[in-house]
Structures are given as structure tokens and as C-alpha cells.
Design a protein around this motif. Sequence first.
Motif, PDB file in Angstrom:
ATOM      1  N   GLU A  28       0.910   3.558  -3.101  1.00  0.00           N
ATOM      2  CA  GLU A  28       0.035   5.465  -2.999  1.00  0.00           C
ATOM      3  C   GLU A  28       1.853   6.298  -3.132  1.00  0.00           C
ATOM      4  O   GLU A  28       1.791   7.467  -3.120  1.00  0.00           O
ATOM      5  CB  GLU A  28       0.002   5.265  -1.157  1.00  0.00           C
ATOM      6  CG  GLU A  28      -1.142   4.974  -1.470  1.00  0.00           C
ATOM      7  CD  GLU A  28      -2.091   5.018   1.106  1.00  0.00           C
ATOM      8  OE1 GLU A  28      -2.715   4.493   0.622  1.00  0.00           O
ATOM      9  OE2 GLU A  28      -0.741   5.961   1.527  1.00  0.00           O
ATOM     10  N   ASP A  44      -7.368  -1.287  -0.618  1.00  0.00           N
ATOM     11  CA  ASP A  44      -7.853  -0.293  -0.096  1.00  0.00           C
ATOM     12  C   ASP A  44      -6.570   1.234   0.476  1.00  0.00           C
ATOM     13  O   ASP A  44      -6.920   1.366   1.570  1.00  0.00           O
ATOM     14  CB  ASP A  44      -8.716  -0.927   1.113  1.00  0.00           C
ATOM     15  CG  ASP A  44      -8.774   0.232   2.019  1.00  0.00           C
ATOM     16  OD1 ASP A  44     -10.000   0.663   1.182  1.00  0.00           O
ATOM     17  OD2 ASP A  44     -10.082   0.580   3.241  1.00  0.00           O
ATOM     18  N   CYS A  45      -6.445   1.573  -0.857  1.00  0.00           N
ATOM     19  CA  CYS A  45      -5.758   2.837  -0.390  1.00  0.00           C
ATOM     20  C   CYS A  45      -6.543   3.835  -0.737  1.00  0.00           C
ATOM     21  O   CYS A  45      -7.723   3.868  -0.189  1.00  0.00           O
ATOM     22  CB  CYS A  45      -4.091   3.593  -1.539  1.00  0.00           C
ATOM     23  SG  CYS A  45      -3.451   2.040  -1.907  1.00  0.00           S
ATOM     24  N   THR A  46      -5.974   4.774   0.040  1.00  0.00           N
ATOM     25  CA  THR A  46      -6.234   6.454   0.399  1.00  0.00           C
ATOM     26  C   THR A  46      -7.829   6.892  -0.771  1.00  0.00           C
ATOM     27  O   THR A  46      -6.951   6.446  -1.859  1.00  0.00           O
ATOM     28  CB  THR A  46      -6.135   7.706   1.093  1.00  0.00           C
ATOM     29  OG1 THR A  46      -4.746   8.048  -0.901  1.00  0.00           O
ATOM     30  CG2 THR A  46      -4.644   7.453   1.772  1.00  0.00           C
ATOM     31  N   CYS A  88      -6.333   9.385  -3.538  1.00  0.00           N
ATOM     32  CA  CYS A  88      -4.514   8.100  -4.329  1.00  0.00           C
ATOM     33  C   CYS A  88      -5.807   7.909  -5.363  1.00  0.00           C
ATOM     34  O   CYS A  88      -5.965   8.457  -6.807  1.00  0.00           O
ATOM     35  CB  CYS A  88      -4.468   6.950  -3.456  1.00  0.00           C
ATOM     36  SG  CYS A  88      -3.031   8.082  -2.481  1.00  0.00           S
ATOM     37  N   ARG A  89      -6.800   6.988  -4.842  1.00  0.00           N
ATOM     38  CA  ARG A  89      -7.297   6.592  -6.127  1.00  0.00           C
ATOM     39  C   ARG A  89      -8.262   7.979  -7.296  1.00  0.00           C
ATOM     40  O   ARG A  89      -8.657   7.441  -8.158  1.00  0.00           O
ATOM     41  CB  ARG A  89      -9.046   5.987  -5.627  1.00  0.00           C
ATOM     42  CG  ARG A  89      -8.589   4.130  -5.212  1.00  0.00           C
ATOM     43  CD  ARG A  89      -9.387   3.938  -4.348  1.00  0.00           C
ATOM     44  NE  ARG A  89      -9.184   4.388  -3.156  1.00  0.00           N
ATOM     45  CZ  ARG A  89     -10.386   3.753  -2.977  1.00  0.00           C
ATOM     46  NH1 ARG A  89     -11.328   2.610  -2.757  1.00  0.00           N
ATOM     47  NH2 ARG A  89     -10.862   4.201  -1.210  1.00  0.00           N
ATOM     48  N   ALA A 116      -4.824  -0.022  -6.446  1.00  0.00           N
ATOM     49  CA  ALA A 116      -5.246   0.659  -5.092  1.00  0.00           C
ATOM     50  C   ALA A 116      -6.758   0.097  -4.014  1.00  0.00           C
ATOM     51  O   ALA A 116      -7.367   0.818  -3.019  1.00  0.00           O
ATOM     52  CB  ALA A 116      -5.427   2.429  -6.244  1.00  0.00           C
ATOM     53  N   ARG A 137       1.097  -1.311   0.236  1.00  0.00           N
ATOM     54  CA  ARG A 137       0.290   0.215   0.045  1.00  0.00           C
ATOM     55  C   ARG A 137       0.796   0.830  -0.138  1.00  0.00           C
ATOM     56  O   ARG A 137       0.444   2.144  -0.916  1.00  0.00           O
ATOM     57  CB  ARG A 137      -0.699   0.343   1.001  1.00  0.00           C
ATOM     58  CG  ARG A 137      -1.841   1.404   1.312  1.00  0.00           C
ATOM     59  CD  ARG A 137      -2.993   1.095   2.539  1.00  0.00           C
ATOM     60  NE  ARG A 137      -3.333   0.267   2.403  1.00  0.00           N
ATOM     61  CZ  ARG A 137      -3.046  -0.994   3.855  1.00  0.00           C
ATOM     62  NH1 ARG A 137      -2.189  -0.485   4.217  1.00  0.00           N
ATOM     63  NH2 ARG A 137      -3.890  -1.938   3.821  1.00  0.00           N
TER      64      ARG A 137
END
Length: 618
Positions: free
Chosen positions: A280, A309-311, A314-315, A305, A276
Motif C-alpha cells: 500500500e 486484500d489491500c484497500t 489502492c487496487r 494487492a 500489506r
Amino acid sequence: MDKQQQNPHQNHQQQLSSAKSSRQRCNEWIFRDVPSDTTIEVNGMTFALHKFPLVSRSGRIRKLVAEHRDSDISRVELLNLPGGAESFELAAKFCYGINFEITSCNVAQLCCVSDYLEMTEEFSKDNLGSRAEEYLDSIVCKNLEMCVEVLQQCENLLPLADELKIVSRCIDAIASKACAEQIASSFSRLEYSSSGGLHMNRQTKCEGDWWIEDLSVIRIDLYQRVITAMKCRGVRPESIGASLVHYAQKELTKKSSLWNPYGQTKVELVSTGQERLVVETIISLLPVEKLAVPISFLFGLLRSAVMLDCTIACRLDLERRIGSQLDIATLDDLLIPSFRHAGDTLFDVDTVQRILVNFSQQGDSEDDMDDASVFESDSPHSPSQSALFKVAKLVDNYLAEIAPDANLKLAKFMAVAETLPTHARTIHDGIYRAIDIYLKAHQGLPDADRKKLCKLIDFQKLSQEAGAHAAQNERLPLQSIVQVLYFEQLRLRNALCCSYADDDHKPVHHQSWRISSGALSAAMSPRDNYASLRRENRELKLELARMRMRLNDLEKEHVCMKRDMVKSHSRKFMSSFSKRIGKLSFFGRSSSRGSSSPSRQSYRTDSKVIERTCASTD
């Protein structure tokens, strides 16, 4: 459980063996004829040494001995010594005057341990600290590969290596060296054109990006600082993008299911914190310029991502970047697996819809910059228009791919289809195909929903083959079939009119057909209205068959006329031509007795007849 119990015992055995080997190495270079008077302990390992050589070089050991002069200290423990026992062994050798080689693999350790032991010029001339600093500045910082090796060594020496500016000096040297190599490579690709001007040879491979492979071994936090420094130095965005792609592929392909879009969608996420962080960080380092990285790489990052479950930031950043160049994406790029609960759709439709919204908003912002809309301009091949057509075709193919999903709700399907403006589709074959697949997979859809869904189709923009298919498609609502037949009739009428547009003969006027809109009137019950629509439908089909028969006759007459024109060029042929045309009734409801007797093939309703006639008139 057995392995967990054995691990501490194994670690203890390794420490004992390391201490034993360290003592054996120590015995090789210390004074054997003079007994040791102090023992230094570092990370559980002991060194039997002498106070005098240590005190003469190290300010820290000198202070420790001075503080315990009365107690005659014989054992000193050095806590948190950077580099551990290996670094202390090198420092002790230097104190004893034993020569060893300073390399890029140990210079960072020597700088840190000399700072910890206070081996500076204050206590001895040409001490270890000054020797290591001189090697770092004069040798390491002039070579990019050696700087990368030093940064690797600094990973275990933070934050002291950062405080001593070892990291920053190596990073600046790498950025400067990469920029200089790139400039030299650009000059080598300059060529003189035939007119005498200089131009860049794009076909020659750029040799200034050889450092990309070297940087992929650095830890992600140091790699981030290197790329940031390169951006400040003016390294090309394409080179930075290539480095990001190489680094991501090397780090993220350690788990094939993480980077492979066609791999298993259900995976066990173990130790995803590092992955992750990598995703990111790479997203934050992406160049702002378009096409600096391939769009397939952006989609790969987006899949990772979503999976990790990136921020949200970021998505959303990735979705915005993808939306700005969606016209070069492929169908496989849009097929993002859904990593949610089992009851969700097979593919992540919400993410694709947000990408389409970004694309549409980008088009709106570009239109606002001009006084007139791009699509109202005289240029039919403007970039924004061509991009919109490409995305419309891509969306139709995507809808056809996700339509068989039983969990796909009608609202989501329609939301994706309605994201693009109405003028994006010049031909509605693609959206018709997607809706037909959806209706086939969701046969229990209510009539009201089917009508709502079919409103997305402009039946007037269907091709001849799609219109013929829609006219016989029982999955479509009755109103839609009536519209298809009506536009098929108009198309045939226009084809007949255009086939003789060059002649002076005026087309025969016939009473136009009035097609009921299907709305329920106050004077008709729903059953009567349905019967009326069915009757109109049958009449239209019969009329369509008659027109195709007449079209076949016209085609035969056309062939005969061409043959006669070749044989004779007299005016008599023109009079005979007028008589033949006068015998034909284009859209009349009269019996077939008024026209020439058709053959068996005249009664076929194959659409190829229409295509051949249109082709001959063109």
C-alpha cells in the motif's frame, strides 16, 4: 509447547550473560581503587559507578541524587532509556572522561541518550549532546550512506529521534544529495552535436542513481518519507520508480509465492500485515508520470494487492494506472490468478474487465477533447487508434486463454469481449477463435446463448482461413454458418471482378443470391424454416464448389495468356484472348460442358487456389 517454555528461560540467561559482560566491561574503565557509591540499573543490567563523574555531566542524575540526598540513595533505576544499556555505557564512559569514537552507528543513540540524561551545555561545557550534534551536522549530513545508517539506528529510537529532528535532518540530506548527484550526472551526459547544439546522450548509463541500493535497507515508514522528500526536491520520476521497484522486489520476494505470478495460487498467508503495508505504501508513492515504472511491475503489485486484500482505493489506483498504458501489456500480465474460493474462475476476470473499462474511458476522454473522433480522422496510424488495435488483439488472446475454464460464466466472457468498441477489431479472427474455444469447452450451452455469443463476430471481417474453418464448424449456430457462406461467396465474386478490373470487358451479370435471415415468418413453421435453411446451406456449398472450379480454370487461362503474351505481341493475341473469355461463364449455373474440361485438381476446394489468384491480380 516445549519451545515456548524454553524461550523465557533462554531470554533470562541471555540477560544475565549480558549483564555479566557489561559489568566486566565496566570494571575495565571505572576507578578500581575507589569503591562505587551508586548502582545504576538499565533494562535489568546494573552498573556500579560513582556519583561525582555522573552528576558533573548529567542533569537528570544530578536531580535524582538531589531529591534523595537525605536518604543517601545508592541505587538508581533509569526507565525507558533510549538505546538501552549499550547507550548508557557510552554515556557513562563520557562522564568518566574515557575516549571513544563517535560513528554513524552510534551518533543517533548518543543524541537520544544525552537528551534523556540532560547532558547539555548547561551542566558542562562540550558535553555529550553538543559533541553528538556537531558530528551529526558536520559529518553525517554530508554523506548519503552515513545518513542511511543513522536512519537505520533511528528505527529503534522513535519517537525521540523524530522529536530531536535527527530523522528529518538525515532525510533532507539524502534528498538533497540524490538531487545533486542526479544533476551532476545529467551534466556529464551532455554532448555537442554536429550542429554545435547541446543534447543529452541517452545511451550513456546514468550514474546518479547509485543510492537506490542504499535506500532499500530502510524501514518502510522512513523510506516513505525519504521518497516524498525526493519528489519535492525534483528527483526524476524514472529514478524514483527504479527505487520503488528495487525496494518492492527486495521486501516482497521474501515470500516467493507473494511476488511470483506463476507460483502457487493457494498459499497460507502468515504475518501479511507487514507485506500489506509495504504494498500500500509503494502504491501511494508511485509517480504520476506514465512509464515511470514498468507495467509488469504494476501488474505484480496488483497481484500482491489482490492476494493481501489491500484497500480498494489502492487496487483501483493500480487498475487506473494499468489501463492508461494497457497497449504495452502482454498476455502473461493479464493472467491474474484468482485468490478466492474454490468455485471461482481460475483467473481474476473482474479485475481485467475493470482495467479494460479504464482503458476505454481514457479513450473516450481523449476523444472528447477533440472536435472529431480520433477514429474518424484522416490519419490511419494515430496513437490512440494503434493502441486500441493492440489492446483488441490482447483481449482476444486473453479470451482464448480463459475460455476453457469450466467455471467461466457466459455473462463474464461477453462482458470482457464487449468492453472495447466495435471499431477496435479490424479482423475478427481472434474473437472467433476465443468463442470457438468457449463453445468447445461449454458444449451444454443452449442454442439461444450460442446465438447471442456468435453475435459478437462480424463474419464479414474473418480472414479466408478463418472463414473456411467457420463454414465447416458444427459448433456454430446454423444462421452463423449461412452468414459465413454468404460472405465467402461475396469474397470470391469480388476476387474474380478485381482480377480483370484493368480489362475493358464488363463482368457478366448474374442474378444475385438472396440469403434468408433465418427469422421465422408467419407462414412457415419452425420445422419448415429449419429445412429451408438446410437446403439453402447445401445449395450455397454446391455453388461455392462450382465457383472454385471455375476459378481454377481461370487461373490456367491466366497462365496461358501470360505465356502467349511473351511469345507474341500482336493484335491477333488480343482477339484470341477475347474469344477465350467469352467462353467462360463466371457465376452461371450451366453445365460444365460449356467450359473447358477441368482436371482432377479442378474439383478441389482448397483455399490456396483463391490466395494464389488474389496474389497474382495484385
